[in-house]
Design an enzyme around this catalytic site. Sequence first.
Site, PDB file in Angstrom:
ATOM      1  N   ARG A  51       0.815  -1.205   0.000  1.00 37.59           N
ATOM      2  CA  ARG A  51       0.000   0.000   0.000  1.00 37.59           C
ATOM      3  C   ARG A  51       0.854   1.263   0.000  1.00 37.59           C
ATOM      4  O   ARG A  51       0.761   2.107  -0.893  1.00 37.59           O
ATOM      5  CB  ARG A  51      -0.902  -0.011   1.228  1.00 37.59           C
ATOM      6  CG  ARG A  51      -1.985   1.020   1.244  1.00 37.59           C
ATOM      7  CD  ARG A  51      -2.875   0.737   2.437  1.00 37.59           C
ATOM      8  NE  ARG A  51      -3.145  -0.678   2.478  1.00 37.59           N
ATOM      9  CZ  ARG A  51      -4.097  -1.250   1.748  1.00 37.59           C
ATOM     10  NH1 ARG A  51      -4.848  -0.508   0.972  1.00 37.59           N
ATOM     11  NH2 ARG A  51      -4.279  -2.542   1.815  1.00 37.59           N
ATOM     12  N   THR A  52       1.713   1.389   1.007  1.00 37.50           N
ATOM     13  CA  THR A  52       2.536   2.586   1.138  1.00 37.50           C
ATOM     14  C   THR A  52       3.489   2.702  -0.048  1.00 37.50           C
ATOM     15  O   THR A  52       3.680   3.786  -0.602  1.00 37.50           O
ATOM     16  CB  THR A  52       3.337   2.516   2.453  1.00 37.50           C
ATOM     17  OG1 THR A  52       2.447   2.239   3.530  1.00 37.50           O
ATOM     18  CG2 THR A  52       4.040   3.830   2.726  1.00 37.50           C
ATOM     19  N   LYS A  80      25.211  -7.982   1.864  1.00 38.63           N
ATOM     20  CA  LYS A  80      26.673  -7.997   1.837  1.00 38.63           C
ATOM     21  C   LYS A  80      27.261  -7.323   3.077  1.00 38.63           C
ATOM     22  O   LYS A  80      28.432  -6.974   3.109  1.00 38.63           O
ATOM     23  CB  LYS A  80      27.186  -7.300   0.571  1.00 38.63           C
ATOM     24  CG  LYS A  80      26.868  -8.067  -0.711  1.00 38.63           C
ATOM     25  CD  LYS A  80      27.453  -7.351  -1.926  1.00 38.63           C
ATOM     26  CE  LYS A  80      27.081  -8.090  -3.212  1.00 38.63           C
ATOM     27  NZ  LYS A  80      27.484  -7.312  -4.420  1.00 38.63           N
ATOM     28  N   ARG A 101      11.006   2.490   4.370  1.00 38.56           N
ATOM     29  CA  ARG A 101      10.278   1.675   5.347  1.00 38.56           C
ATOM     30  C   ARG A 101      11.291   0.687   5.904  1.00 38.56           C
ATOM     31  O   ARG A 101      12.027   0.061   5.136  1.00 38.56           O
ATOM     32  CB  ARG A 101       9.133   0.944   4.661  1.00 38.56           C
ATOM     33  CG  ARG A 101       8.703  -0.380   5.290  1.00 38.56           C
ATOM     34  CD  ARG A 101       7.702  -0.218   6.414  1.00 38.56           C
ATOM     35  NE  ARG A 101       6.586   0.621   6.055  1.00 38.56           N
ATOM     36  CZ  ARG A 101       5.311   0.289   6.244  1.00 38.56           C
ATOM     37  NH1 ARG A 101       4.991  -0.880   6.770  1.00 38.56           N
ATOM     38  NH2 ARG A 101       4.354   1.125   5.916  1.00 38.56           N
ATOM     39  N   HIS A 129       4.831   6.631  11.524  1.00 39.87           N
ATOM     40  CA  HIS A 129       4.370   6.448  10.150  1.00 39.87           C
ATOM     41  C   HIS A 129       3.661   7.747   9.736  1.00 39.87           C
ATOM     42  O   HIS A 129       2.447   7.759   9.509  1.00 39.87           O
ATOM     43  CB  HIS A 129       3.413   5.250  10.078  1.00 39.87           C
ATOM     44  CG  HIS A 129       3.058   4.851   8.677  1.00 39.87           C
ATOM     45  ND1 HIS A 129       3.678   5.380   7.559  1.00 39.87           N
ATOM     46  CD2 HIS A 129       2.131   3.972   8.211  1.00 39.87           C
ATOM     47  CE1 HIS A 129       3.153   4.829   6.481  1.00 39.87           C
ATOM     48  NE2 HIS A 129       2.218   3.982   6.853  1.00 39.87           N
TER      49      HIS A 129
END
Lengths: 366, 366, 366
Positions: A51-52, A80, A101, A129
């Site tokens: 969604r985001t 890595k 995120r 958020h």
Amino acid sequence: MRHINDLSDLTMEEFRELYKLTSNIIDRPEGYTEACRGKVLGSLFYEPSTRTNLSFSTAMMRLGGSVVGFSNPNSSSTAKGETLKDTITMVSNYADIIVMRNPNEGAAKAASLFSEVPVINAGDGGHLHPTQTLTDMTTILRLRGSADNMKIGICGDLKYGRTVHSLIHFLANYENVQFYLIAPRELAIPEYLRQFMNEHKMKFYEVSGLEPVIPMLDVLYMTRIQRERFADIDVYESLRGIYCLTAAKLRDAKKDLLIMHPLPRVDEIAQDVDDDPRAVYFDQARFGMYARMALLLTLSKQPRIHMPKNIPGRPNLRCTNPKCITRKETYLPMETHRTREGERCIYCDQLVEYRRMRKFNMDYEY
Amino acid sequence: MRHINDLSDLTMEEFRELYKLTSNIIDRPEGYTEACRGKVLGSLFYEPSTRTNLSFSTAMMRLGGSVVGFSNPNSSSTAKGETLKDTITMVSNYADIIVMRNPNEGAAKAASLFSEVPVINAGDGGHLHPTQTLTDMTTILRLRGSADNMKIGICGDLKYGRTVHSLIHFLANYENVQFYLIAPRELAIPEYLRQFMNEHKMKFYEVSGLEPVIPMLDVLYMTRIQRERFADIDVYESLRGIYCLTAAKLRDAKKDLLIMHPLPRVDEIAQDVDDDPRAVYFDQARFGMYARMALLLTLSKQPRIHMPKNIPGRPNLRCTNPKCITRKETYLPMETHRTREGERCIYCDQLVEYRRMRKFNMDYEY
Amino acid sequence: MRHINDLSDLTMEEFRELYKLTSNIIDRPEGYTEACRGKVLGSLFYEPSTRTNLSFSTAMMRLGGSVVGFSNPNSSSTAKGETLKDTITMVSNYADIIVMRNPNEGAAKAASLFSEVPVINAGDGGHLHPTQTLTDMTTILRLRGSADNMKIGICGDLKYGRTVHSLIHFLANYENVQFYLIAPRELAIPEYLRQFMNEHKMKFYEVSGLEPVIPMLDVLYMTRIQRERFADIDVYESLRGIYCLTAAKLRDAKKDLLIMHPLPRVDEIAQDVDDDPRAVYFDQARFGMYARMALLLTLSKQPRIHMPKNIPGRPNLRCTNPKCITRKETYLPMETHRTREGERCIYCDQLVEYRRMRKFNMDYEY
């Protein structure tokens, strides 16, 4: 404003400007299709969030810009053993703006220390958020005209629901907002938020039943009870599905009620509510895209800034939060802000502890 | 036409228009580089499919549009228990057109019930894959001028090969098409297709040997025997590789034969055939991209439509197909279309069964 | 030049042209934002590599072009058993230029045999990675003005470090370059490179200590000791972290030293070096993006060429390298180039062996 880690990074003045721009984009999107032409968004999703992710990518593309990045950690250099600091420094060499995120709390704040371009926090674990709250506020302002003088019911997970905490904080900027906090004891609002509301003279009532309060509400904000947030799965199972808004329960609701939800929903809103004109949770998603367009457009105008890479901190401090980004990225400069309870980590806002310095701690500088 | 779930959603009139547009794009692609400027394609691939995914994405980009979405389910909200209905409603808030590949049969049909924008089926399990047939027809029409009066051999998996079934259906629209159906008994054409061809007076011969028929053919359509479609892996192993077209076997073939394959191939066409001018399976892939450009351009012109979200169905019906989308997304309204064999599911076209209503069935509405 | 498998595919004339274009882009990027408008880059990453992937994607987008492809093998058709040859033929039908990262040595060379559009090698196992060397040379030329008359120290994994080998080869084109090769015995430079440097009259000193040589250097090129390259993990553990450049060790270094690193780094450069103006490894990443813009722009101007798909090779030859692409893609035509040690595979440059032909070898043609 330069970075958006929390919505508190915006002054009300800046927020009003942003909302004004958002409204203009909603009214005539065709006026902005080239606004970010030639700009590149670095989209770093260390955990999946369709969604985001889609909302930000679409927002950038509708501004005529481009998007690069990854949507899961496996296809990232972290495999890595690269530090977040180096990844951010690299990406800020390529992109004009970064959206991140990350499952670790405080990750976006950490990124903003090293990035040459603006960083937007698209969720850092259960912590913040901000663009969800931006989405919620845009929806309320667009559909109600104002957030003053409203009775808002917030239902579901008030303990872990970061969008709820963030919304309550932001509504402190408005006049005469009354809260009906609907939750079982296990998911009640945290004590610090009760104090916050008291300090800001915000009226609130804590109840466990949904139906009785519905008729009083101007806005009903439903939330999902998120499995991810529970250590004990049994507790989750015992609480999921305790609230389910149905068409029947809306019989005595106000005609201009706004039914909101950050989405995705599971079963807290029955599907027979979806066609009710008061159900605006899907429109909410579209408003969110427009709000992100406004945010990207505003931030992308800022010049590139060279950041010092090696910042001295206080190595004798340690965050007590195991999910804090400083536990994983041990070179991060520890700093705190003072609160009544004590010193809190500038990244995840949890309390810190002092420790005796040992040689190996010095290694943290390396 | 609004959505493309199956090619039968197009009238022949619409198909001819689409082919005409496709031809124009092939002849002068430079005339379409801005045709979808500012439009966003939502590309939802719930299972990997490089070829179809790249073809659609490239098509949209060559029209000047943008693409958002995901190419595997793990990076999708379904992980959080979101319904297909909500995912589609969300994405149709962001995108101007949606392309979906999904392992469940009838998924695209289900999506089209809720989407505010056109939905294109890019494959729903073993059920339908209309743009492959569009690709095949574009190739035949472009290279032969017409699909009338041709002898077409179809070789390989005629039992599970959805592209084969779809092609046979569509060729019913043309005059005097003769079929040579080349398959082992275990992979013979389904009975309902034999009936279909008889009803439409389409001549067909079922044979098990490839070589003898080659000299008669105008078109030879080879197919891959797909492991994914077999419940019993031993049966698959016993059948894979039974047909292998080689340069040697083409000695007596017509000079203007078209050798086609939906790709990817494994070993059913030897590599020594690749340089034969009659081998057009790679050109076929390019024609497919142009056909998708025409489809995207045509559909993207349609206005956004608000769809009711809560559709009453017949909860006493149940699809007998375990792979049907209605088994996973239980809120979907059950409806049927009548056939000789009985009522068939509108999603996956399999037979339905009636059941005694119990209280818990009502839950399907929630 | 048509494809870039190795930097040796460029004449010095072509390289100078490319660097000139790179410089122009760095000086006025705004002049190139539409240079590849309408062009599509096919980005095929068979193993994750955020850095290279982002760098190429951003480069294409900053030229106004688009990018399609995949960033991990699971979302690729190879899962369905498709050959590299068919995948490349398909993608070259969609894209105007292809960038490929593949774990098998010689994969990009193999791809270039079948592609109708230019192929750029973005790393083929431990074999070649030309655009990294392009990045390194761009950084040196941009910051030093010239690569002649310099003392360059190369530190770390000189045995497996492909970027090191490639850089040494390319520096043979410049006057009076002196090498300080800093490595433990286990990771010393390969014998063939010693011979190469001797043949080209390139001065080099092999040492095991880093600090003593630092004061002499104009350029210090640090490298990561890569876990991926070690068969024996214990050997890796014993060697990792033996070199760590710190601010303290730079006390007597030249004022205009360039500290470079291909990135990602692990612990071979301490973070207290990052703010030293001589630390240019992050700028290096940006120069790399501009160099890739120049490369994409140059190659994308070439016309599409139809390639024969079935190339006769010498089926009695076999490459001795288990990681060679010819081991996996057995239809590839075996060819060799002669060297002092014997015939070497044209794909991975390892020695080949002759074998007695048996019937089953013929299958390789199929």
